[in-house]
Design a protein around this motif. Structure first.
Motif, short mmCIF file in Angstrom:
data_model
loop_
_atom_site.label_atom_id
_atom_site.label_comp_id
_atom_site.label_asym_id
_atom_site.label_seq_id
_atom_site.Cartn_x
_atom_site.Cartn_y
_atom_site.Cartn_z
N PHE A 1 51.03 8.85 36.58
CA PHE A 1 50.48 9.90 35.72
C PHE A 1 51.52 11.00 35.48
N ALA A 2 52.22 11.39 36.54
CA ALA A 2 53.19 12.48 36.43
C ALA A 2 54.29 12.14 35.42
N LEU A 3 54.88 10.96 35.53
CA LEU A 3 55.99 10.60 34.65
C LEU A 3 55.51 10.33 33.22
N GLU A 4 54.34 9.72 33.08
CA GLU A 4 53.81 9.50 31.73
C GLU A 4 53.47 10.83 31.07
N GLY A 5 52.91 11.76 31.83
CA GLY A 5 52.63 13.09 31.28
C GLY A 5 53.89 13.80 30.85
N LEU A 6 54.94 13.66 31.66
CA LEU A 6 56.23 14.28 31.33
C LEU A 6 56.78 13.72 30.02
N GLY A 7 56.70 12.39 29.85
CA GLY A 7 57.24 11.76 28.66
C GLY A 7 56.38 11.95 27.42
N TYR A 8 55.08 11.75 27.56
CA TYR A 8 54.17 11.85 26.41
C TYR A 8 54.13 13.27 25.84
N SER A 9 54.03 14.26 26.70
CA SER A 9 53.88 15.64 26.22
C SER A 9 55.15 16.15 25.53
N ARG A 10 56.29 15.53 25.81
CA ARG A 10 57.55 15.96 25.19
C ARG A 10 57.96 15.10 24.00
N GLY A 11 57.28 13.98 23.80
CA GLY A 11 57.63 13.07 22.71
C GLY A 11 58.91 12.31 22.99
N LEU A 12 59.14 11.95 24.27
CA LEU A 12 60.35 11.23 24.64
C LEU A 12 60.27 9.77 24.23
N LEU A 13 61.42 9.13 24.08
CA LEU A 13 61.46 7.69 23.88
C LEU A 13 60.80 7.01 25.08
N THR A 14 59.95 6.05 24.81
CA THR A 14 59.17 5.43 25.88
C THR A 14 60.05 4.67 26.86
N ALA A 15 60.99 3.90 26.35
CA ALA A 15 61.89 3.11 27.21
C ALA A 15 63.29 3.18 26.62
N PRO A 16 64.04 4.24 26.91
CA PRO A 16 65.31 4.51 26.22
C PRO A 16 66.37 3.43 26.40
N ASN A 17 66.33 2.68 27.49
CA ASN A 17 67.36 1.66 27.73
C ASN A 17 66.91 0.25 27.36
N ARG A 18 65.76 0.14 26.72
CA ARG A 18 65.22 -1.18 26.40
C ARG A 18 65.85 -1.72 25.11
N ASN A 19 66.11 -3.02 25.09
CA ASN A 19 66.54 -3.69 23.87
C ASN A 19 65.32 -4.35 23.22
N TYR A 20 65.20 -4.22 21.90
CA TYR A 20 64.02 -4.70 21.20
C TYR A 20 64.36 -5.91 20.33
N PRO A 21 63.42 -6.86 20.18
CA PRO A 21 63.67 -8.03 19.34
C PRO A 21 64.03 -7.69 17.90
N PHE A 22 63.44 -6.61 17.35
CA PHE A 22 63.70 -6.31 15.94
C PHE A 22 65.17 -5.94 15.69
N GLU A 23 65.92 -5.64 16.77
CA GLU A 23 67.34 -5.35 16.62
C GLU A 23 68.13 -6.60 16.24
N ASN A 24 67.49 -7.77 16.34
CA ASN A 24 68.14 -9.04 15.97
C ASN A 24 67.59 -9.60 14.66
N TRP A 25 66.66 -8.89 14.02
CA TRP A 25 66.12 -9.37 12.75
C TRP A 25 67.15 -9.14 11.64
N PRO A 26 67.16 -9.96 10.59
CA PRO A 26 68.12 -9.77 9.48
C PRO A 26 67.91 -8.46 8.73
N SER A 27 66.74 -7.84 8.87
CA SER A 27 66.46 -6.57 8.20
C SER A 27 66.93 -5.35 9.00
#
Length: 407
Positions: free
Chosen positions: A231-257
């Motif tokens: 709860f503490a860390l989610e509250g810290l991130g949500y209330s500030r509008g932080l990136l949810t997972a800043p070090n995560r790689n996403y599948p859409f980064e490999n899409w042709p678009s």
């Protein structure tokens, strides 16, 4: 042949710009059943119009490509986010192949990329997994062969790799949806909560409950049974509008678009809009849990560029503490995820929740609260009047999230 491939590639790029980059798409979000309202609020905060689907825990919205990126980067309450490619009825394999063949795969998947398939069916005439997977694979190969390109390669690996695109096939009552996993698996894996205690609450559920609590910007969040700090860390991130997972790689980064420059610009814009957020005070009686919470906070601070001083972990017994109630000019909100389930017998649970209720009545007068409660008997034992109630399952246990205030 090279001259033909060059023209073909330019034609493909024009189609991607017209239909994918400039077009509108359907984003599907899976959320814990019972907490759909949190997903609706989160999508609305992002300027989107959420629509509930018939299946519990299912939301969808129309979205542009940039909006999809932003939603995946900021969403906290969803467990998975998919780009829906098509939706249709099918009761025979010939019909299935015909409808899979109408998907323009080259607009979504690069030549020669790797993909895997996640298939679920319920009450469908087509239920032979191997035949459904082969049908999709054949349709995809035919599509790329017609373009004289290299077809994507199917793999059944269990490896977690954003470069391997997961295609979701879901069939219910002969109605099939075909989607691409945009988030890269379970979104509750933030990447900075490496140290956990027994029976941790999943991050997306914690975030959903905080969203449902509808707290003001000047909140002092009192996480009085913090465990390792979900709860503490989610509250810290949500209330500030932080990136949810800043070090995560996403599948859409490999899409042709995908446009790397545009994506990096979007991330920078999100960081510019970061808000002051809540102050967090987390406490637990267990020294190991507090130690884990502090280590997780350090990881989050380093990955998200957030001031760790906005969150404090204290070793303290909820039934003895009073120090955290001094909130200054902030509005306190007490949130509790007490131990339950296998860790306590039913009689012990009822006695424990009865004790929690008395403590809140005596020490937290006038302070709004939110409590996860396992079952009606414990709810009765708590003895507090609630104003809102959300029913869901946590770790397989039916629980409720109660919101109220002792006046």
């Amino acid at each position: 042949m090279l001259w033909w491939r060059m023209i073909n590639q330019k034609s493909l790029e024009r189609r991607i710009k017209r239909h994918i980059i400039a077009g509108k798409h359907t984003l599907f979000g899976a959320i814990q059943p019972g907490l759909e309202e949190a997903g609706e609020r989160e999508l609305s905060q992002l300027g989107l119009t959420p629509v509930r689907e018939k299946e519990p825990g299912s939301l969808c919205t129309n979205i542009s490509l940039d909006e999809l990126w932003k939603t995946v980067l900021l969403s906290r309450s969803f467990s998975r986010l998919y780009l829906r490619l098509d939706s249709f009825k099918s009761s025979g394999f010939m019909e299935l192949k015909q409808k899979l063949a109408r998907i323009q795969w080259s607009l979504y998947l690069r030549e020669g990329c790797s993909f895997k398939i996640k298939l679920t069916t319920r009450h469908c005439r087509l239920h032979v997994e191997d035949k459904i997977i082969k049908s999709l694979n054949h349709c995809m190969q035919d599509h790329y062969v017609q373009l004289e390109g290299r077809p994507p390669v199917y793999t059944d690996t269990k490896e977690k790799d954003a470069a391997i695109q997961t295609i979701i096939i879901r069939g219910v009552d002969d109605h099939f949806t075909i989607s691409l996993d945009a988030g890269g698996g379970a979104l509750y894996e933030r990447g900075y909560r490496k140290f956990i205690n027994d029976a941790p609450l999943k991050e997306n559920i914690a975030a959903a409950l905080l969203i449902l609590s509808d707290l003001p910007e000047n909140t002092l969040l009192l996480d009085a049974m913090s465990g390792s700090g979900t709860f503490a860390l989610e509250g810290l991130g949500y209330s500030r509008g932080l990136l949810t997972a800043p070090n995560r790689n996403y599948p859409f980064e490999n899409w042709p678009s995908f446009r790397p420059g545009r994506f990096q610009w979007l991330k920078k814009e999100i960081m510019k809009e970061m808000k002051p957020g809540w102050q967090i005070a987390a406490a637990d009686i267990d020294e190991k849990s507090i130690g884990a919470g502090r280590e997780n906070l350090k990881l989050m601070a380093s990955q998200c560029s957030v001031d760790p001083g906005a969150c404090e972990f204290i070793k303290e017994d909820f039934f003895n503490k009073t120090a955290l109630i001094d909130s200054g000019d902030r509005k306190p909100f007490l949130i509790l995820n007490p131990p339950y389930g296998r860790r306590l017998s039913l009689e012990d649970q009822e006695a424990f929740f009865r004790k929690i209720g008395r403590q809140i009545l005596e020490k937290y007068k006038g302070i709004p609260w939110g409590i996860i409660v396992p079952g009606l008997e414990c709810e009765k034992a708590l003895g507090l009047k609630w104003e809102k109630k959300y029913l869901f399952k946590n770790g397989g246990y039916p629980v409720s999230y109660l919101l109220g205030i002792c006046r």
